[in-house]
Design a protein around this motif. Sequence first.
Motif, PDB file in Angstrom:
ATOM      1  N   PHE A  29       2.916 -10.852  26.162  1.00  0.00           N
ATOM      2  CA  PHE A  29       1.420 -11.295  26.466  1.00  0.00           C
ATOM      3  C   PHE A  29       1.183 -11.906  25.298  1.00  0.00           C
ATOM      4  O   PHE A  29       0.562 -12.062  23.785  1.00  0.00           O
ATOM      5  CB  PHE A  29       0.247  -9.930  25.894  1.00  0.00           C
ATOM      6  N   ASP A  30       0.500 -13.013  25.543  1.00  0.00           N
ATOM      7  CA  ASP A  30       0.126 -14.078  24.235  1.00  0.00           C
ATOM      8  C   ASP A  30      -1.830 -13.872  23.652  1.00  0.00           C
ATOM      9  O   ASP A  30      -2.654 -13.851  24.368  1.00  0.00           O
ATOM     10  CB  ASP A  30       0.217 -15.331  24.791  1.00  0.00           C
ATOM     11  N   ASP A  31      -1.396 -14.594  22.922  1.00  0.00           N
ATOM     12  CA  ASP A  31      -2.503 -15.537  21.840  1.00  0.00           C
ATOM     13  C   ASP A  31      -3.504 -14.148  21.464  1.00  0.00           C
ATOM     14  O   ASP A  31      -3.874 -13.741  19.244  1.00  0.00           O
ATOM     15  CB  ASP A  31      -4.021 -15.490  22.653  1.00  0.00           C
ATOM     16  N   GLY A  32      -3.529 -12.497  21.407  1.00  0.00           N
ATOM     17  CA  GLY A  32      -3.296 -11.486  20.542  1.00  0.00           C
ATOM     18  C   GLY A  32      -5.069 -11.009  21.248  1.00  0.00           C
ATOM     19  O   GLY A  32      -5.682 -11.031  20.027  1.00  0.00           O
ATOM     20  N   TYR A 137       5.603 -19.522  21.176  1.00  0.00           N
ATOM     21  CA  TYR A 137       5.117 -21.472  20.690  1.00  0.00           C
ATOM     22  C   TYR A 137       4.037 -21.246  21.638  1.00  0.00           C
ATOM     23  O   TYR A 137       3.917 -20.865  23.368  1.00  0.00           O
ATOM     24  CB  TYR A 137       5.928 -22.597  21.965  1.00  0.00           C
ATOM     25  N   PRO A 138       3.062 -22.192  21.279  1.00  0.00           N
ATOM     26  CA  PRO A 138       1.869 -21.757  21.897  1.00  0.00           C
ATOM     27  C   PRO A 138       2.031 -23.057  23.898  1.00  0.00           C
ATOM     28  O   PRO A 138       2.521 -24.036  23.111  1.00  0.00           O
ATOM     29  CB  PRO A 138       0.443 -22.287  21.260  1.00  0.00           C
ATOM     30  N   TYR A 139       1.199 -22.774  24.832  1.00  0.00           N
ATOM     31  CA  TYR A 139       1.465 -23.091  25.718  1.00  0.00           C
ATOM     32  C   TYR A 139       3.115 -23.861  25.156  1.00  0.00           C
ATOM     33  O   TYR A 139       3.458 -24.236  26.806  1.00  0.00           O
ATOM     34  CB  TYR A 139       1.331 -24.822  25.087  1.00  0.00           C
TER      35      TYR A 139
HETATM   36 ZN   LIG Z   1      -1.136 -19.030  23.344  1.00  0.00          ZN
END
Ligand SMILES: [Zn+2]
Length: 202
Positions: A29-32, A137-139
């Motif tokens: 799960f990304d971003d938090g 890596y973001p995106y």
């Molecule tokens: Zn992200």
Amino acid sequence: MGFETITFKDLERIGLNKRFDKRYIMLTFDDGYQDNYDLLLPLLEKYQFKATIYVVTGENHNRWDHAVLDNPDKRFELLDIDSLKKLAQSPLIEIGGHTLTHPRLNQLTEDQQREEIISNKERLEEIINQPVTTFAYPYGDHNEVSKKIVSEAGYQYTVATNSGPKAIHEDLNQIRRIAIFPKTDTFGLWRKIRGNYTFRKK
Ligand SMILES: [Zn+2]
């Protein structure tokens, strides 16, 4: 489907360069987001599933999506410090790095990339008081410089999105993931996780 959920920490015990004796799956799960504590953690506890959560530390909401002028995303709050600590203490959760401000790393200079990657790692380790050894890596965007920096920073496992070799051990600085979207239905989910998805899709 008989899967066992694992995080990257479990790979030390399981190993990579062999045939697996079980069907393993990693949920990431990304971003938090704050709802990872409010909504996701209770679900993981209910089903005893593990997950890895990649956390941005230099923002308090999804400014990188929310502040987009032509098509802004809804605003979502990122985890507060206390919730992040509690997530990190759960045996079901591994925390990973995801930069300070969620930039497209391949559009930054080497120094800027280093700041985004290393300051985020240091801040996370200070908050959760554990080593952080996986990064996203973001995106999914990155270049060779990003790969060098994550490796030098001590990240053992870095995930991209839909790029990278088909098998995890072939490039630990560019691990391919399969995206599951709100619109992904039961059949779509089955098709994506049955095991040969990245080999079959065109
Ligand atoms: Zn992200």
